[in-house]
Design a protein around this motif. Structure first.
Motif, PDB file in Angstrom:
ATOM      1  N   ARG A 133       0.831  -1.215   0.000  1.00  0.00           N
ATOM      2  CA  ARG A 133       0.000   0.000   0.000  1.00  0.00           C
ATOM      3  C   ARG A 133       0.868   1.270   0.000  1.00  0.00           C
ATOM      4  NH1 ARG A 133      -5.325   0.303   0.495  1.00  0.00           N
ATOM      5  NH2 ARG A 133      -5.501  -1.778   1.401  1.00  0.00           N
ATOM      6  N   SER A 137       0.828   3.862  -3.081  1.00  0.00           N
ATOM      7  CA  SER A 137       0.470   5.259  -2.787  1.00  0.00           C
ATOM      8  C   SER A 137       1.546   6.210  -3.304  1.00  0.00           C
ATOM      9  CB  SER A 137       0.291   5.457  -1.275  1.00  0.00           C
ATOM     10  OG  SER A 137      -0.772   4.653  -0.815  1.00  0.00           O
ATOM     11  N   GLU A 382      -6.578   2.560  -3.811  1.00  0.00           N
ATOM     12  CA  GLU A 382      -5.825   3.820  -3.746  1.00  0.00           C
ATOM     13  C   GLU A 382      -6.158   4.746  -4.920  1.00  0.00           C
ATOM     14  OE1 GLU A 382      -4.161   4.810  -1.132  1.00  0.00           O
ATOM     15  OE2 GLU A 382      -4.586   2.914  -0.110  1.00  0.00           O
ATOM     16  N   THR A 385      -9.311   6.804  -4.160  1.00  0.00           N
ATOM     17  CA  THR A 385      -9.192   7.922  -3.211  1.00  0.00           C
ATOM     18  C   THR A 385      -8.533   9.147  -3.860  1.00  0.00           C
ATOM     19  OG1 THR A 385      -7.014   7.271  -2.381  1.00  0.00           O
ATOM     20  CG2 THR A 385      -8.927   6.300  -1.272  1.00  0.00           C
ATOM     21  N   ARG A 386      -7.961   8.978  -5.063  1.00  0.00           N
ATOM     22  CA  ARG A 386      -7.177  10.063  -5.669  1.00  0.00           C
ATOM     23  C   ARG A 386      -7.749  10.628  -6.960  1.00  0.00           C
ATOM     24  NH1 ARG A 386      -3.911   6.931  -2.981  1.00  0.00           N
ATOM     25  NH2 ARG A 386      -2.027   7.751  -1.973  1.00  0.00           N
TER      26      ARG A 386
END
Length: 416
Positions: A133, A137, A382, A385-386
């Motif tokens: 992760r 990220s 991930e 979330t971006r």
């Protein structure tokens, strides 16, 4: 053979169809030929190809039959191994014979596979999750929002190569060597990766020398939690020949790299082509769980596995003779509408998403399948979330290979 897709596939004589031509994968037209074979000749004999005569097994249940009957269909390198191209298996005329456990039958297969399987045991996967992760990220945070870039290079290759370096405890700053060796392993001359069998051999021997140094460091230390230590300290593998060691290292590199990397790109392409599914995912991010196996089915990162008949047998009303080359086209089986509902469609909330052939079945079922799924799950968690979307700017450039169903390049733009 004509490469004009639908019309040629529908009208050409069955005995002229040769689905092993790499160009058909490069231009993404092979699906139409598989569709024709599933309908008209699911156990199909091609008498003449660049790889010699071979049987194509194109339907889900027939593939399962071949994949799980190890007493009739052998993967052993002595009979020809696991890919249709004998040249790659042998490395050309003056080639490298590199035995590895996927190209072995029982009992040697089971003993050697067992040596490396602890790396993907549930406890170890749980321990790796935080590392994955963190790296995913960092990679995503480094992407240029609103600008065009190559997703294959910046994301798919970068994340999988970092993961491989971790699994091997390989010098991190030199990790792109692993990417190169993976590409060279599955390449035949003329496909854009290597120019000659000699070049391929030279590069793989460089890989052997590099990994021999790592082996020598670890064999005399306490057993570590990395793949090389596991091979060096397991009774089944610690006395391998140098060829066997290199063969198993290359198997683990390709297994840990090509498949996940091409699913990471394939998933972006699938969601770009199916905006309704991306909307569904954004509305309910928990669907990542069922989307990941659907990506792996839809992409089918390894198009085929090959076996050799070691006894006469019947399949689909045909007699397959001892010594015949038998190719299980996983990509075709994953499009079989008798088993999978609306198989041409990308549907992220299928009721049985793991019903696919991409990992194989039987004793050779992919040892790292849960690790691959975990990497893809974390990547998409991930991403969500971006980025509001990932726009594919042009049709991707595919790999010219009938084995690795992958991408050389895909230009995208991410939106915050």
């Amino acid at each position: 053979m004509e490469h004009t897709g639908q019309s040629a596939a529908a009208t050409m004589p069955l005995d002229s169809i040769d689905v092993s031509i790499p160009e058909l994968f490069y231009n993404d037209s092979v699906g139409e030929y598989f569709k024709r074979l599933r309908k008209d000749d699911p156990v199909h004999y091609c008498a003449d190809s660049a790889f010699g005569p071979y049987w194509s097994i194109t339907k889900y249940n027939d593939i399962m039959h071949v994949d799980t009957n190890h007493d009739i269909f052998s993967s052993d390198a002595g009979y020809g191994g696991i890919i249709i191209d004998d040249g790659i298996q042998k490395g050309g005329d003056g080639g490298l014979d590199l035995p590895n456990f996927i190209a072995m039958d029982r009992p040697r297969h089971d003993e050697q596979r067992k040596a490396v399987s602890p790396i993907v045991a549930p406890a170890n996967l749980a321990a790796l999750e935080g590392t994955i992760r963190e790296r995913v990220s960092k990679t995503l945070d480094g992407l240029p929002v609103g600008e065009e870039f190559d997703w294959v290079d910046r994301v798919s290759i970068e994340i999988t190569t970092q993961m491989l370096a971790t699994l091997f405890d390989f010098p991190f700053e030199e990790r792109r060597k692993l990417t190169r060796w993976s590409d060279v392993t599955t390449a035949a001359p003329g496909g854009g990766v290597v120019e000659s069998w000699d070049q391929r051999k030279t590069e793989l021997l460089e890989c052997a020398a590099y990994f021999q140094v790592l082996w020598n460091e670890r064999v005399n230390k306490d057993p570590g939690n990395d793949l090389i230590s596991m091979l060096a300290h397991s009774p089944a593998t610690r006395n391998m020949t140098p060829e066997e060691y290199l063969g198993n290292v290359l198997l683990l590199i390709v297994g840990g790299n090509d498949t996940t990397r091409n699913s990471m790109t394939g998933g972006v392409l699938a969601l770009h082509k199916n905006p309704d599914q991306f909307a569904k995912l954004k509305a309910n991010p928990a669907l990542v769980e069922t989307m990941v196996p659907e990506i792996i089915r839809w992409q089918t990162p390894l198009a085929h596995m090959r076996r050799t008949a070691i006894a006469d047998s019947e399949l689909g009303g045909k007699t397959i003779r001892k010594g015949d080359k038998v190719v299980m086209w996983y990509y075709s089986g994953n499009r079989d509408d008798e088993v999978i509902d609306r198989p041409e469609e990308f549907i992220i909330d299928r009721p049985r998403p793991r019903q696919h052939l991409s990992f194989g079945f039987g004793i050779h079922r992919c040892v790292g399948n849960r690790l691959a799924e975990m990497q893809l799950r974390i990547l998409w968690e991930e991403i969500l979330t971006r980025f509001s979307r990932i726009e594919v700017m042009a049709e991707p450039e595919r790999v010219r290979s009938n084995f690795v169903r992958g991408y050389a390049k895909m230009m995208v733009r991410v939106h915050a």
